[in-house]
Scaffold this active site. Structure first.
Site, PDB file in Angstrom:
ATOM      1  N   GLY A 138     -10.798  -5.421   8.549  1.00 48.07           N
ATOM      2  CA  GLY A 138     -11.714  -4.389   7.997  1.00 48.07           C
ATOM      3  C   GLY A 138     -13.238  -4.635   8.230  1.00 48.07           C
ATOM      4  N   LYS A 209      -1.892  -7.738  12.496  1.00 48.23           N
ATOM      5  CA  LYS A 209      -3.174  -8.399  12.323  1.00 48.23           C
ATOM      6  C   LYS A 209      -2.934  -9.774  12.900  1.00 48.23           C
ATOM      7  CE  LYS A 209      -4.815  -5.259   8.968  1.00 48.23           C
ATOM      8  NZ  LYS A 209      -4.842  -5.094   7.572  1.00 48.23           N
TER       9      LYS A 209
HETATM   10  N1  HSE Z   1      -3.333  -1.149   4.686  1.00 49.76           N
HETATM   11  C1  HSE Z   1      -4.157  -2.172   4.834  1.00 49.76           C
HETATM   12  C2  HSE Z   1      -4.503  -2.990   3.686  1.00 49.76           C
HETATM   13  C3  HSE Z   1      -5.616  -1.576   4.996  1.00 49.76           C
HETATM   14  O1  HSE Z   1      -3.748  -2.662   2.626  1.00 49.76           O
HETATM   15  O2  HSE Z   1      -4.987  -4.061   3.951  1.00 49.76           O
HETATM   16  C4  HSE Z   1      -5.952  -1.087   6.375  1.00 49.76           C
HETATM   17  O3  HSE Z   1      -5.647  -2.331   7.325  1.00 49.76           O
END
Ligand code: HSE
Length: 432
Positions: A138, A209
């Site tokens: 993020g 990721k």
């Molecule tokens: N769903 C993801 C989280 C957020 O819980 O980290 C966006 O990448």
């Protein structure tokens, strides 16, 4: 200087939480952004399938359309931000935008992990930019730093807490001594977990990721379908309590290691020592811990989701692209997968292991179990023997020394078959 454009136009596809965050940052920090780029950055058009959904910002409704083609085909738009997520139709929108000569910024981890390569190559061949800082962590800068500030290093290991939902659930389970299901239900009510939580709690999001980070760190494409993935549904209150007693915290870790020129990339719950920097990353926070030569250990920490954090990273990418436009240097960094490294199977993994089992409570039980571990060359570093409260039954917790995964699996198959063992209740890897 002649090349500097007075205005650089941006189109946003997907005007939800992150899209609105991006728009808001452009209003809030307009002066600083203009000074830093040398051009005015204007959000010329935004596209969303739902024009009427409540949005927390004031904006000029004349820029809103339900048709992304009005962005993709607008010759005045220089940069397209794709913020809808998922592969379909985002992939087609991005490819069409690149082919129309636009630079693209995206937050889309699933698309990047599954088909980032073709998009990067397409943009790179056209000397256009394709930036995706927001896809991992993020608001945490991690992808661009790996590609630029750390480009002189050999990345050896990446360990991350890259999913806020699971970190929030595990933190609350530990703090409030509640079980998974109870905390999940509460997290859903608070909007911290999706109604269908699979993508987060079963580790898909973290796998996308870490596949992205590993491919950049190790300069080799990682096929996300081959990344080992285990979620947090099996973590119980008991395991968290025993972990604490043994000096560990349980986290959903995304791990990538380069070992002898090959890659290990995996997502699973792991015990980490309480004094490891990642152990203090709580609630929805994310962190990525990197070991590289020569820089050593680094940790990047911050908010992994939300309008402001994700908006910050998207705007950062847009500013980078705008600067490249003004200096005629777009397409500088394209695909960085210069090598093809083997992705090891879980059989190659060596680490410590925590095992919890239920047994009958009588003399010789622990020695029968330890004999099996010994026969499989698995050495034990700690044992806790606990009463279960039920007469005739006991619980024991075993921590092994570093051992090959197949040896532990074979030990547990043989231990499950012992008449004195009622069940092997859980098995969690320990990452020192
Ligand atoms: N769903 C993801 C989280 C957020 O819980 O980290 C966006 O990448």
């Amino acid at each position: 200087k002649d090349k500097v454009k007075p205005v650089i136009n941006v189109g946003i596809i997907g005007f939800g939480v992150v899209g609105c965050g991006v728009y808001d940052i452009f209003q809030r920090n307009a002066r600083a952004i203009e000074l830093r780029v040398g051009s005015k950055l204007v959000v010329k058009r935004v596209a969303d399938t739902d024009p009427d959904r409540p949005r927390p910002i004031e904006f000029d409704r004349s820029i809103l359309t339900t048709n992304p083609e009005e962005i993709i085909n607008d010759p005045e738009i220089d940069i397209v931000a794709e913020l809808i997520g998922g592969v379909d139709p985002a992939q087609d929108y991005i490819m069409a935008a690149i082919r129309n000569g636009k630079h693209v910024v995206t937050a889309n981890k699933e698309l990047l992990a599954k088909s980032g390569h073709s998009l990067l190559v397409e943009a790179g061949e056209r000397k256009q930019d394709f930036y995706f800082e927001t896809s991992v962590g993020g608001g945490i800068p991690i992808i661009n730093p790996m590609k630029t500030s750390l480009a002189g290093n050999h990345i050896r290991e990446i360990k991350g807490i890259v999913n806020g939902t699971t970190n929030y659930i595990l933190t609350r389970m530990a703090e409030e001594e509640k079980d998974f299901e109870e905390v999940l239900t509460e997290a859903q009510a608070l909007g911290y977990a999706e109604r269908d939580p699979t993508n987060d709690v079963d580790g898909h999001d973290a796998a996308y990721k870490i596949a992205i980070l590993a491919s950049i760190g190790f300069m080799s494409r990682v096929d996300v379908s081959e990344v080992y993935r285990e979620g947090i549904r099996n973590i119980t209150q008991k395991d968290i309590a025993y972990a604490k007693e043994l000096g560990y915290k349980i986290k959903l870790l995304a791990i990538a290691k380069e070992i002898d020129g090959q890659m290990q990339v995996r997502v699973h719950p792991a015990m980490i020592p309480v004094n490891h920097p990642l152990a203090s990353v709580s609630h929805v926070y994310n962190a990525i811990y990197i070991n590289a030569d020569p820089v050593g250990n680094l940790m990047f920490y911050g908010r992994g989701a939300g309008a402001e954090a994700a908006g910050s990273a998207v705007v950062g990418d847009i500013i980078d692209v705008a600067r490249n436009i003004n200096t005629g240097s777009t397409g500088r960094i394209s695909c960085t997968c210069f090598e093809e490294k083997v992705l090891q199977s879980m059989d190659e993994v060596q680490c410590k292991h925590y095992i919890r089992m239920k047994t009958t409570d009588k003399p010789g039980v622990l020695s029968a179990i330890s004999t099996v571990f010994g026969a499989n060359n698995v050495s034990i570093t700690a044992v806790l023997a606990k009463s279960t409260g039920e007469p005739g039954s006991a619980e024991s917790i075993w921590v092994t020394h570093t051992a090959p995964e197949p040896s532990v699996r074979l030990s547990l198959e043989a231990i499950s078959a012992l008449p004195v063992v009622t069940e092997v209740s859980n098995w969690i890897r320990v990452e020192e």
